[in-house]
Design an enzyme around this catalytic site. Structure first.
Site, PDB file in Angstrom:
ATOM      1  N   PHE A   1     -18.251  14.326 -26.751  1.00 11.61           N
ATOM      2  CA  PHE A   1     -17.984  13.440 -28.002  1.00 11.61           C
ATOM      3  C   PHE A   1     -17.755  12.118 -27.741  1.00 11.61           C
ATOM      4  CE2 PHE A   1     -13.705  12.948 -26.671  1.00 11.61           C
ATOM      5  CZ  PHE A   1     -13.428  14.012 -25.708  1.00 11.61           C
TER       6      PHE A   1
ATOM      7  N   TYR B 152       1.043  -1.133   0.023  1.00 12.31           N
ATOM      8  CA  TYR B 152       0.094  -0.038   0.072  1.00 12.31           C
ATOM      9  C   TYR B 152       0.660   1.251   0.045  1.00 12.31           C
ATOM     10  CZ  TYR B 152      -3.812   3.111   0.636  1.00 12.31           C
ATOM     11  OH  TYR B 152      -4.682   4.191   0.612  1.00 12.31           O
TER      12      TYR B 152
ATOM     13  N   PHE C  17      -6.390  21.073 -25.084  1.00 17.08           N
ATOM     14  CA  PHE C  17      -6.942  19.609 -25.108  1.00 17.08           C
ATOM     15  C   PHE C  17      -8.153  19.297 -24.308  1.00 17.08           C
ATOM     16  CE2 PHE C  17      -6.719  15.190 -23.936  1.00 17.08           C
ATOM     17  CZ  PHE C  17      -6.787  14.667 -25.224  1.00 17.08           C
ATOM     18  N   THR C  18      -9.025  18.675 -24.849  1.00 20.28           N
ATOM     19  CA  THR C  18     -10.389  18.236 -23.957  1.00 20.28           C
ATOM     20  C   THR C  18     -10.251  18.286 -22.569  1.00 20.28           C
ATOM     21  OG1 THR C  18     -10.084  15.816 -24.661  1.00 20.28           O
ATOM     22  CG2 THR C  18     -11.283  17.349 -26.253  1.00 20.28           C
TER      23      THR C  18
ATOM     24  N   ARG D  90     -12.620  14.967 -34.436  1.00 19.37           N
ATOM     25  CA  ARG D  90     -11.822  15.973 -33.692  1.00 19.37           C
ATOM     26  C   ARG D  90     -12.548  17.375 -34.520  1.00 19.37           C
ATOM     27  NH1 ARG D  90     -11.694  14.719 -28.926  1.00 19.37           N
ATOM     28  NH2 ARG D  90      -9.955  13.743 -28.332  1.00 19.37           N
TER      29      ARG D  90
ATOM     30  N   ASP E 207       2.370  20.058 -20.802  1.00 18.82           N
ATOM     31  CA  ASP E 207       1.649  18.731 -20.863  1.00 18.82           C
ATOM     32  C   ASP E 207       2.371  18.045 -21.612  1.00 18.82           C
ATOM     33  OD1 ASP E 207      -0.096  16.883 -21.752  1.00 18.82           O
ATOM     34  OD2 ASP E 207      -1.750  17.705 -22.402  1.00 18.82           O
TER      35      ASP E 207
ATOM     36  N   LYS F  44       0.554   7.435 -23.571  1.00 20.44           N
ATOM     37  CA  LYS F  44       0.779   7.814 -25.073  1.00 20.44           C
ATOM     38  C   LYS F  44       2.588   7.569 -25.142  1.00 20.44           C
ATOM     39  CE  LYS F  44      -3.023   9.641 -24.742  1.00 20.44           C
ATOM     40  NZ  LYS F  44      -3.373  10.762 -24.508  1.00 20.44           N
TER      41      LYS F  44
HETATM   42  C1  LIG Z   1      -4.256  11.983 -23.863  1.00 19.38           C
HETATM   43  C2  LIG Z   1      -3.964  13.317 -23.539  1.00 19.38           C
HETATM   44  C3  LIG Z   1      -4.493  14.025 -22.477  1.00 19.38           C
HETATM   45  C4  LIG Z   1      -4.925  13.151 -21.319  1.00 19.38           C
HETATM   46  O1  LIG Z   1      -4.774  12.089 -20.731  1.00 19.38           O
HETATM   47  P1  LIG Z   1      -5.441  10.631 -20.260  1.00 19.38           P
HETATM   48  O2  LIG Z   1      -4.387   9.760 -19.879  1.00 19.38           O
HETATM   49  O3  LIG Z   1      -6.374  10.430 -21.413  1.00 19.38           O
HETATM   50  O4  LIG Z   1      -6.474  11.185 -19.291  1.00 19.38           O
HETATM   51  C5  LIG Z   1      -3.876  15.122 -22.091  1.00 19.38           C
HETATM   52  N1  LIG Z   1      -3.231  15.765 -22.925  1.00 19.38           N
HETATM   53  C6  LIG Z   1      -2.759  15.061 -24.366  1.00 19.38           C
HETATM   54  C7  LIG Z   1      -2.001  16.078 -25.215  1.00 19.38           C
HETATM   55  C8  LIG Z   1      -3.343  14.088 -24.450  1.00 19.38           C
HETATM   56  O5  LIG Z   1      -2.972  13.617 -25.647  1.00 19.38           O
END
Ligand SMILES: *Cc1c(COP(=O)(O)O)cnc(C)c1O
Length: 461
Positions: free
Chosen positions: A452, A75, A127-128, A385, A218, A261
């Site tokens: 979306f 933990y 970004f969303t 998109r 980011d 990613k």
């Molecule tokens: C995917 C992504 C996010 C969000 O990450 P999640 O792991 O899907 O929550 C943020 N910024 C960028 C540029 C992304 O491609």
């Protein structure tokens, strides 16, 4: 067809395979109807080639899988956490690390910690999930990307750059005390995977810091961005991607990261920073929303896979192949004169639905339709998109009408071969040949957040 230029190939070989289902057009039409013309609502087993996203869809290496067996599922104080911390410090250069279940977990913690009601948060396009968390924390997002980013036909080596004038104008207008930080995404996903130059991040850092504003990176796709800098920016040709990444991070104060990613894992993320006070607050908040600060909602084995993924991600041959594979796919479409966003980005090829289906007005969702048609014709899954992703204006309630109305075909890392991409390219060409017949869609269900993902549509006949 003979070889006309020196080919390139995967810097790995295949050890395990996963069969995929072959389906008929009638079957797919039925499935698309059931899914409300939203590719997010399809079952993955009904998809032949899945280019929906490269998020968490990567193939891990044998080195990562081996690491999964070394999960320390304690933990508190799991050794896998300390290894992750060490690698974040070593390759990204930040002092402090808090793991989270994925990128949006990191965005949530950081937004809640730094943003006050009424603040403004500039960024190089949105970004969303990033923007939503900023808004939920009481902030207003302001786009300060260069104008070129909004035009899918303009060639620019660093189309993700911040327009420093726009940034400074905002500072003058609202005052620096109302801007806790600027978010730099690199490459910019929503602009078609377009990179940010080292020169630009350095200038953003100078300008922001001269007003006491933080720079938040980011870093989700930061390795891809570093590769573009190596390929395109004078002075970086002889530097390794690892060196470039670390320099880039050095011009920022903190980062949010989705390991799903660049880092080749199926789940995981983190938030990292240099300021000990900020770290204390993040470490405090993570316990509320994600889990203890040494696991952040992840199993020990996930932390290990992500820590090892960092080492693989920054290897020049891995990232070079990744981007070249995307370029290969994009070039097949360009040669067929299909309208796509140029230059080709680092993780995906984006079809320009406004030029693909020029007869469908934007409020009839041309990109949504194109993604649906692609699945019906070929079993290839992509995502919208455009206007659906852009959501509604917070004040007027009307749709946001983004300049870019795109369909994203995203290439998961180490999953598909060149032949899969040939098949996907052929499917797009077939659709383009028959494009006049396409009609728009009407939205019949709209969720409140990130619509979306779950919105439903019907074809307009
Ligand atoms: C995917 C992504 C996010 C969000 O990450 P999640 O792991 O899907 O929550 C943020 N910024 C960028 C540029 C992304 O491609």
């Amino acid at each position: 067809m003979g070889l006309t230029k020196r080919p390139f190939a995967e810097p790995y070989k295949i050890k395990v395979v996963e069969p995929v289902k072959m389906t008929t057009r009638e079957y797919r039409l039925e499935k698309m109807r059931e899914a409300g013309y939203n590719t997010f609502l399809l079952r993955s087993e009904d998809v032949y080639i899945d280019l929906l996203t490269d998020s968490g869809t990567n193939a891990m290496s044998d080195y990562q899988w081996a690491g999964m067996m070394l999960g320390d599922e304690a933990y508190a104080g799991s050794k896998n956490f300390y290894y992750l911390e060490e690698n974040v410090q070593k390759f990204y250069g930040y002092k402090f690390v808090v793991p989270t279940h994925q990128g949006r977990g990191a965005e949530h913690l950081l937004s809640k910690t730094l943003i006050k009601q009424g603040d403004y948060v500039p960024g190089n396009m949105y970004f969303t999930t990033t923007r939503l968390h900023q808004e939920l924390a009481g902030g207003t997002f302001v786009d300060v990307i260069i104008d070129e980013a909004h035009d899918p036909t303009v060639w620019h080596p660093f189309k993700g750059n911040v327009d420093l004038q726009k940034f400074e104008d905002l500072i003058k207008k609202v005052g620096p005390s109302k801007i806790p930080y600027i978010t730099i995404g690199a490459p910019v996903n929503m602009a078609g995977g377009q990179p940010v130059s080292m020169e630009n991040i350095r200038a953003v850092n100078n300008l922001a810091h001269s007003y006491g504003i933080k720079v938040v990176f980011d870093a989700t796709r930061g390795v891809e961005n570093s590769y573009f800098i190596q390929q395109r920016e004078p002075g970086y040709q002889n530097k390794s991607v690892a060196e470039i990444l670390k320099e880039f991070c050095s011009y920022t104060d903190a980062c949010t990261m989705s390991g799903k990613k660049d880092l080749y894992v199926n789940i995981g993320g983190f938030v990292a920073c240099n300021d000990p006070d900020l770290f204390e607050e993040l470490r405090n908040l993570v316990v509320v929303y994600e889990g203890l600060h040494t696991y952040g909602g992840l199993a020990g084995r996930d932390l290990e896979a992500m820590a090892r993924g960092i080492e693989e991600a920054v290897k020049d041959e891995n990232i070079a192949f990744r981007v070249k594979q995307v370029e290969y796919f994009g070039n097949l479409l360009l040669e067929a004169e299909i309208p796509i966003v140029v230059p080709i980005g680092g993780h995906a090829v984006f079809l320009d639905a406004k030029r693909f289906y020029p007869h469908i007005p934007q409020n009839e969702f041309p990109a949504q339709r194109l993604a649906a048609d692609l699945y019906i014709e070929s079993g290839v899954r992509a995502m919208e998109r455009g206007i659906v992703s852009a959501g509604r204006n917070k004040i007027t309630g009307d749709h946001n009408y983004p300049k870019l109305e795109l369909v994203r075909l995203t290439i998961p890392r180490r999953v598909y071969t060149q032949s899969h991409l040939d098949v996907a390219a052929w499917a797009v060409m077939e659709l383009y040949r028959n494009r006049e017949k396409a009609k728009g869609l009407r939205m019949v269900f709209e969720p409140k957040y990130l619509r979306f993902f779950q919105a439903r549509f019907e074809p307009i006949e």
